[in-house]
Design a protein around this motif. Structure first.
Motif, PDB file in Angstrom:
ATOM      1  N   THR A  61       0.813  -1.231   0.000  1.00 31.25           N
ATOM      2  CA  THR A  61       0.000   0.000   0.000  1.00 31.25           C
ATOM      3  C   THR A  61       0.842   1.275   0.000  1.00 31.25           C
ATOM      4  N   PRO A  67      -9.283   1.712  -1.545  1.00 29.57           N
ATOM      5  CA  PRO A  67      -9.151   0.274  -1.785  1.00 29.57           C
ATOM      6  C   PRO A  67      -9.126  -0.501  -0.473  1.00 29.57           C
ATOM      7  N   SER A  68      -9.014  -1.808  -0.583  1.00 29.49           N
ATOM      8  CA  SER A  68      -8.993  -2.664   0.609  1.00 29.49           C
ATOM      9  C   SER A  68      -7.556  -2.896   1.061  1.00 29.49           C
ATOM     10  N   PRO A  71      -4.627  -1.261  -7.127  1.00 36.13           N
ATOM     11  CA  PRO A  71      -6.023  -1.569  -6.774  1.00 36.13           C
ATOM     12  C   PRO A  71      -6.956  -1.239  -7.927  1.00 36.13           C
ATOM     13  N   LYS A 120     -10.512  -1.691  -7.363  1.00 36.08           N
ATOM     14  CA  LYS A 120     -11.822  -1.416  -6.779  1.00 36.08           C
ATOM     15  C   LYS A 120     -11.664  -0.448  -5.610  1.00 36.08           C
ATOM     16  N   PHE A 121     -12.541   0.540  -5.571  1.00 38.17           N
ATOM     17  CA  PHE A 121     -12.540   1.521  -4.493  1.00 38.17           C
ATOM     18  C   PHE A 121     -13.913   1.520  -3.838  1.00 38.17           C
TER      19      PHE A 121
END
Length: 331
Positions: free
Chosen positions: A122, A269-270, A299, A301-302
């Motif tokens: 991240t 994101p995750s 990432p 997907k948010f």
């Protein structure tokens, strides 16, 4: 000496020596590869992330204590300790070095070795920070997962303004010890000008600074709050969420975990998915893959997550435009 006094004495000695946490691992078995896990924060608020890392590692065929050993080192949010901790792991001749907790840990890991594979988690803009040559072809001994953290600050300001329209001031919590902080500050200010918003940016580089920042937010009568992404705030999320609730401040965060803990909303994101992907990458490297050949994972997907109970407590009605795009409602 009373038992209570003895405990205080031991605690004082630990603080004097600046002891960092080390998660005990199973006794290292001869011949097993060793993963060095460097984190700028602590383990306290990150159980889900570590579980995701172990899950990814297991999917790649590795289990701690069976066919691999993991050595953990954490800086307890004292970023100046990271170089020494990274050097210690390199000295122990780990097979792979994982750097968690943002760019500051990743940069420390890269500086410590040019040969041991490094996998970061991240990290916002790893190219700009100098970690990799490019996302598709990292080059060298470093790869990992991009976080898109500060890049989404403007979007979070927009979402916060939608759920809490205001002509007043929005507070921003920022860690001044984070690499690239001045650029992030400038981007936030530019985004606020475009949206005709006023910001009150407060620096917080420690647990006590967080308390002081909220006291300033209250004095300045900010109407809402943006908590930027940082390992310190993530490890202290209970403190941050509690302070926001205590002062009735609608707040938006980077990670879903804040909303699950009672925060109003989050967008990003995750983080657990990033740790999961990190575990998979580490497993691939242990099997012979080269970091230079593994693209930095971005990432795709948010998630917009809103805590309905918190919204009700704050007396907020969720606008239809937000309801239409919410990915998850926490009740």
């Amino acid at each position: 000496m009373r038992r209570y006094d003895l405990i205080l004495l031991i605690a004082a000695a630990a603080m004097t020596c600046q002891i960092t946490w080390q998660v005990p691992s199973k006794a290292q078995q001869p011949g097993l590869p060793v993963i060095g896990f460097l984190n700028s924060a602590t383990t306290g608020a990150q159980e889900a992330q570590y579980a995701a890392f172990h899950r990814g590692l297991k999917e790649a065929g590795y289990v701690d204590g069976q066919n691999v050993t993991i050595e953990y080192r954490g800086a307890d949010n004292h970023y100046d300790r990271l170089p020494a901790l990274a050097a210690d792991l390199v000295h122990r001749r780990v097979t792979v070095l994982v750097a968690a907790g943002g760019p500051v840990a990743a940069l420390a890991a890269k500086a410590a070795t040019a040969t041991i594979p490094v996998v970061f988690t991240t990290v916002s803009d790893p190219v700009k920070s100098g970690l990799v040559a490019s996302l598709n072809r990292p080059g060298g001994n470093v790869t990992g997962t991009a976080g898109l953290t500060s890049e989404l600050d403007a979007k979070r300001l927009e979402l916060l303004h939608q759920i809490k329209p205001t002509d007043g001031t929005i507070g921003v919590l920022l860690n001044p010890n984070r690499p690239g902080i001045e650029a992030q500050r400038k981007e936030l200010e530019d985004a606020a000008v475009k949206m005709r918003l006023k910001l009150d940016i407060q620096d917080a580089g420690s647990e006590h600074d967080i308390d002081a920042a909220f006291e300033t937010f209250v004095r300045q009568r900010v109407d809402a709050l943006l908590v930027t992404a940082d390992p310190l705030f993530n490890s202290r999320r209970t403190q941050v969420v509690t302070l926001a609730a205590g002062h009735a401040l609608p707040a938006i965060y980077q990670w879903r975990e804040f909303t699950a803990a009672g925060g109003l909303m989050s967008y990003g994101p995750s983080i657990t998915d990033a740790y999961h992907q990190t575990g998979i990458y580490v497993g691939r490297i242990l099997k012979g893959a080269k970091p230079a050949d593994l693209p930095v994972i971005q990432p795709t997907k948010f998630e917009l997550v809103i805590n309905l109970k918190t919204a009700k407590t704050l007396g907020l009605q969720i606008p239809p435009v937000l309801l239409a795009r919410v990915d998850e409602m926490v009740e």
